[in-house]
Design an enzyme around this catalytic site. Structure first.
Site, PDB file in Angstrom:
ATOM      1  N   SER A  64       0.798  -1.227   0.000  1.00  0.00           N
ATOM      2  CA  SER A  64       0.000   0.000   0.000  1.00  0.00           C
ATOM      3  C   SER A  64       0.836   1.285   0.000  1.00  0.00           C
ATOM      4  O   SER A  64       1.645   1.509  -0.894  1.00  0.00           O
ATOM      5  CB  SER A  64      -0.948  -0.062   1.196  1.00  0.00           C
ATOM      6  N   ASP A 278      -1.594   1.527  -3.663  1.00  0.00           N
ATOM      7  CA  ASP A 278      -2.361   0.428  -4.268  1.00  0.00           C
ATOM      8  C   ASP A 278      -3.785   0.865  -4.603  1.00  0.00           C
ATOM      9  O   ASP A 278      -4.664   0.031  -4.860  1.00  0.00           O
ATOM     10  CB  ASP A 278      -2.350  -0.823  -3.367  1.00  0.00           C
ATOM     11  N   ASP A 280      -6.378   2.165  -2.978  1.00  0.00           N
ATOM     12  CA  ASP A 280      -7.608   1.916  -2.216  1.00  0.00           C
ATOM     13  C   ASP A 280      -7.959   3.083  -1.304  1.00  0.00           C
ATOM     14  O   ASP A 280      -8.916   3.014  -0.540  1.00  0.00           O
ATOM     15  CB  ASP A 280      -7.561   0.589  -1.427  1.00  0.00           C
ATOM     16  N   ALA A 371     -10.832   8.486   8.113  1.00  0.00           N
ATOM     17  CA  ALA A 371     -10.444   9.862   7.812  1.00  0.00           C
ATOM     18  C   ALA A 371      -9.362   9.910   6.728  1.00  0.00           C
ATOM     19  O   ALA A 371      -9.279  10.854   5.940  1.00  0.00           O
ATOM     20  CB  ALA A 371      -9.954  10.539   9.082  1.00  0.00           C
TER      21      ALA A 371
END
Ligand SMILES: CC(=O)N[C@H]1[C@@H](OP(=O)(O)O)O[C@H](CO)[C@@H](O)[C@@H]1O
Ligand SMILES: [Mg+2]
EC number: 5.4.2.3
Length: 519
Positions: A64, A278, A280, A371
């Site tokens: 990520s 990544d 997301d 958040a």
């Protein structure tokens, strides 16, 4: 299944001496060179999970937003969701087993989880653009094949695309076609349909600047653009052709440093967004005419989306319930705005999308965002059927509202938070409502806040309750926090051990950043 073959291959994917890893909030993550054995073993585990669930299981190779030298792996369960907690424990056990014990641990897991070893297994694999990812995904494949599992290697994918593929494959095509083209088609058709009414006037909503964190999101967004380009043109920055993955760019950098990514040419009032490595997570931002940077985070994304959905639900007149799920990191202003102005119920869960996702499943329409920009919207099967039926039956304005909702359902990736899908939803809403990025930002003003990381000898001495908002141990910690917090207006603070890093996270917010004001 041949124990000798497993032994032989385990030795080829040797575990570094003394290395102990834990399947955390987002799977295993560490330096790429320490992960070969973990990848092989997660290939093995995916086969067992597939046999047990009689479904396709996903394996994603990514770390990520972490640095390029890192890597990681996580398993994706049948409906595209995160691995079940009991299997996280199996994963940790298998990853840490000594080489000679791998077969025994596999058999233990099979027994504990009642895996039918005769059942066929199918595993799908995706990976991000890290230099180590291709080799590591090959180790996953070694693990799958040595246990006799079948597999499909999708190669480069965003994390949410892999979740989507798993969900499609296990829903007999009802959710969509399990191909990259199928994903592009489904989302783009919904986006173009949704925005048809909106783009009749000017070009204001036609272009968006996207910082892709030098990650896989750049490749996928570029591939997808022709499918939706009649509705939106995207200008890509940090597309991986020059810079390093996540270095001084991407959603995590922008959110935690509250400043623009390097390599992005921002003009005043232009709408910009950042994906993470990544794809997301997504956050938006702009700079005003004075050059001040304004961040629009996951909380404001959740607010925009839920106000749009609530209006449509009111318009069609059905009593479908909507709920918003946040974590303790949500800015207090967003919670107040949602509850008091929008009259939407808000729930708080522990950090980590699996907790938010789970809670959001309780509603007809469950909106969840962290958040930091990771989130999506879930529609219950009953709500989806009802809305799609009303889109055919109702008339005039009500019919239009139901049709919009039907398209929104198809535009969200309901398997996982997805930067590309969320971006298209946000762009559609802004265009349909005629909102500028400043008007969106002005919905409410964030309370000033700080988030810090603190290194301690043993972060596990801190335990929490109440969705991580109260410390239970060590004794006296919560009392000390309470004494500080009560001196300020609209103030809130909490500490919790991170689930992904060896640090304690500290969060505080209040109505002002000025120190020493006592009320
Ligand atoms: C405060 C914060 O942003 N925490 C992140 C971070 O979890 P920690 O448990 O706080 O390390 O990584 C998670 C996985 O990516 C993400 O879901 C979560 O939001
Ligand atoms: Mg990510």
């Amino acid at each position: 299944m041949d124990p000798e073959a497993v032994r032989k291959y385990s030795a080829l994917h040797a575990k570094p001496d003394g290395l102990v890893l834990q399947y955390g909030t987002a799977g295993f993550r560490t330096k790429a060179e320490r992960l070969d054995h973990v990848m092989f073993r997660m290939g093995l585990l995916a086969v067992l999970r597939s046999k047990q669930t009689k479904s396709t299981i996903g394996v994603m190779v990514t770390a990520s937003h972490n640095p390029e030298e890192d890597n990681g792996v996580k398993l994706v369960d049948p409906l595209g969701e995160m691995l079940a907690p009991s299997w996280e424990e199996h994963a940790t056990c298998l990853a840490n087993a000594e080489e000679r014990d791998v077969w025994r641990v596999l058999m233990d897991i099979s027994e504990k989880a009642a895996v039918n070893l005769q059942q066929e297994a199918f595993v799908v694999i995706g990976r991000d653009t890290r230099p180590s990812s291709e080799r590591l995904s090959q180790s996953v494949i070694d693990g799958v094949t040595v246990l006799g599992g079948q597999f499909h290697d999708y190669g480069l994918l965003t994390t949410p695309q892999l979740h989507y593929m798993v969900y499609c494959r296990n829903s007999s095509g009802r959710y969509g076609e399990a191909t990259v083209d199928g994903y592009y088609q489904k989302l783009s058709t919904a986006f173009v349909e949704l925005t048809k009414q909106a783009f009749c006037g000017g070009n204001e909503y036609r272009s968006l600047k996207v910082d892709c964190a030098n990650g896989v999101g750049a490749l996928k967004l570029r591939e997808m653009e022709p499918y939706f380009s009649q509705g939106l043109s995207v200008q890509l920055f940090n597309d991986g052709t020059k810079g390093k993955l996540n270095h001084l760019c991407g959603a995590d950098f922008v959110k935690s440093h509250q400043r623009p990514p390097q390599g992005m040419e921002m003009k005043s009032s232009e709408r910009c967004c950042s994906f993470d490595g990544d794809a997301d997570r997504i956050v938006y931002y702009y700079s005003d005419t004075d050059g001040h940077f304004h961040l629009i985070d996951g909380d404001k994304i959740a607010t925009l989306i839920s106000s749009f959905l609530k209006e449509l639900l009111v318009e069609i007149g059905e009593s479908l319930n909507i709920g918003v799920v946040q974590t303790a990191y949500a800015n207090g202003s967003s919670t107040r705005y949602l509850e008091e102005v929008m009259k939407v119920p808000v729930y708080c869960t522990k950090t980590g999308v699996k907790h938010l996702h789970h809670k959001a499943q309780e509603f007809d329409v469950g909106v969840y965002f962290e958040a930091n920009g990771h989130g999506t919207v879930l529609f219950s099967k009953a709500a989806e059927m009802k809305i799609k039926q009303l889109a055919k039956e109702l008339e005039d304005k009500k019919r239009k509202a139901a049709q919009m909702l039907a398209n929104v359902i198809d535009l969200f990736n309901q398997a996982a938070g997805d930067a590309i899908s969320d971006m298209l939803v946000i762009e559609a809403i802004l265009a349909l409502k005629g909102l500028t990025v400043q008007e969106w930002d002005a919905l409410y003003t964030d309370l000033p806040n700080r988030q810090l990381k603190v290194k301690v000898a043993d972060r596990q001495v801190i335990s929490t309750t109440d969705a991580e908002r109260q410390a239970v141990t060590p004794p006296g910690l919560q009392e000390a926090i309470n004494d500080l917090v009560k001196k300020y207006k609209l103030s809130r603070a909490f500490v919790r051990p991170s689930g992904t890093e060896d640090v304690v996270r500290v969060y505080a917010e209040a109505d002002s950043q000025v120190l020493g004001i006592c009320y």
